[in-house]
Design an enzyme around this catalytic site. Sequence first.
Site, PDB file in Angstrom:
ATOM      1  N   LEU A 101       0.747  -1.325   0.055  1.00  0.00           N
ATOM      2  CA  LEU A 101       0.113  -0.090  -0.075  1.00  0.00           C
ATOM      3  C   LEU A 101       1.123   1.436   0.019  1.00  0.00           C
ATOM      4  O   LEU A 101       1.661   1.522   0.691  1.00  0.00           O
ATOM      5  CB  LEU A 101      -0.561   0.362   1.185  1.00  0.00           C
ATOM      6  CG  LEU A 101      -1.641  -0.819   1.651  1.00  0.00           C
ATOM      7  CD1 LEU A 101      -2.665  -0.801   2.452  1.00  0.00           C
ATOM      8  CD2 LEU A 101      -3.099  -1.264  -0.123  1.00  0.00           C
ATOM      9  N   ASP A 102       0.371   2.454  -0.741  1.00  0.00           N
ATOM     10  CA  ASP A 102       1.841   2.964  -0.986  1.00  0.00           C
ATOM     11  C   ASP A 102       1.542   4.006   0.904  1.00  0.00           C
ATOM     12  O   ASP A 102       0.929   3.564   1.729  1.00  0.00           O
ATOM     13  CB  ASP A 102       0.292   4.881  -1.627  1.00  0.00           C
ATOM     14  CG  ASP A 102       0.413   4.013  -3.035  1.00  0.00           C
ATOM     15  OD1 ASP A 102       1.343   3.388  -3.594  1.00  0.00           O
ATOM     16  OD2 ASP A 102      -0.644   4.202  -3.316  1.00  0.00           O
ATOM     17  N   ILE A 103       2.574   4.842   1.594  1.00  0.00           N
ATOM     18  CA  ILE A 103       2.832   5.247   2.302  1.00  0.00           C
ATOM     19  C   ILE A 103       1.602   6.240   2.693  1.00  0.00           C
ATOM     20  O   ILE A 103       1.003   6.108   3.824  1.00  0.00           O
ATOM     21  CB  ILE A 103       4.615   6.303   2.418  1.00  0.00           C
ATOM     22  CG1 ILE A 103       4.317   6.766   3.909  1.00  0.00           C
ATOM     23  CG2 ILE A 103       3.889   6.813   0.867  1.00  0.00           C
ATOM     24  CD1 ILE A 103       6.091   6.562   3.739  1.00  0.00           C
TER      25      ILE A 103
END
Length: 244
Positions: A101-103
């Site tokens: 998942l993106d930051i």
Amino acid sequence: MRLDKFLGTYDLGTRKQIKEYLKNGRCTVNGVVVTKPDVHVDESKDEISFDGILLEYSKYHYYMLYKPAGVVSATTDGRNETVLDLLSEENVKGLSPAGRLDIDTEGLLLLTDDGGLIHRLLSPKKHVDKVYEVHLAHELSDNDISKLEAGVNIGDLRDDGSPDLTLPARIEVASPDEEGRPVVLLTIHEGRFHQVKRMMEAVGNEVLFLKRLSMGPLKLDESLSPGEYRKLTEEELKALNVSE
Ligand code: URA
């Protein structure tokens, strides 16, 4: 592994309680009562029992994490906190997140050392459903929804140079969030890089907040707060076709 650490993986109580249980002679290793918490055991070979019940050794480990924003979905990172740092109480050796998942994305992340399961969940051929709660800058028109559901061009190309459209997706319009921003539930069956953000960009929109709610049969446990985790339940393991 230390005996108290091993027992700690079975949700028998806090470290302090486990020490007390050991003192009270409730644990045996290979048939011998062991009262010291710092005794080393080989969890794959030693027969460890608690109150006379054999604690089965499970080869693999499975955790559901409610990933908070600001943490990277990697096992190591020079700059940022990683999802493994959040499992500080566990032996994280060999654990990896099943996908990234993106930051700035929150939500469901499975962490496991079962490479076969990670492969089954992420393989592009398996088309595992992923559901995201997407908060947007603008409302989606019916036309946007039709386009997103049919497949959009997010800039990926096939080997022959033609656009590699996203696979058909499903959109359900939800109630706006507390700030009045439009919210949709988006189901996709693949996991391309920044896929949700790029899909919304493809229809001239912008993702302001993103949270993964589910992956295949696994649903984010809403009793977890961001940053909290727990082991998968027997039922969840069954649903994922994991036999322990
Ligand atoms: N799609 C994105 O754009 N970001 C994520 O983190 C997950 C899916």
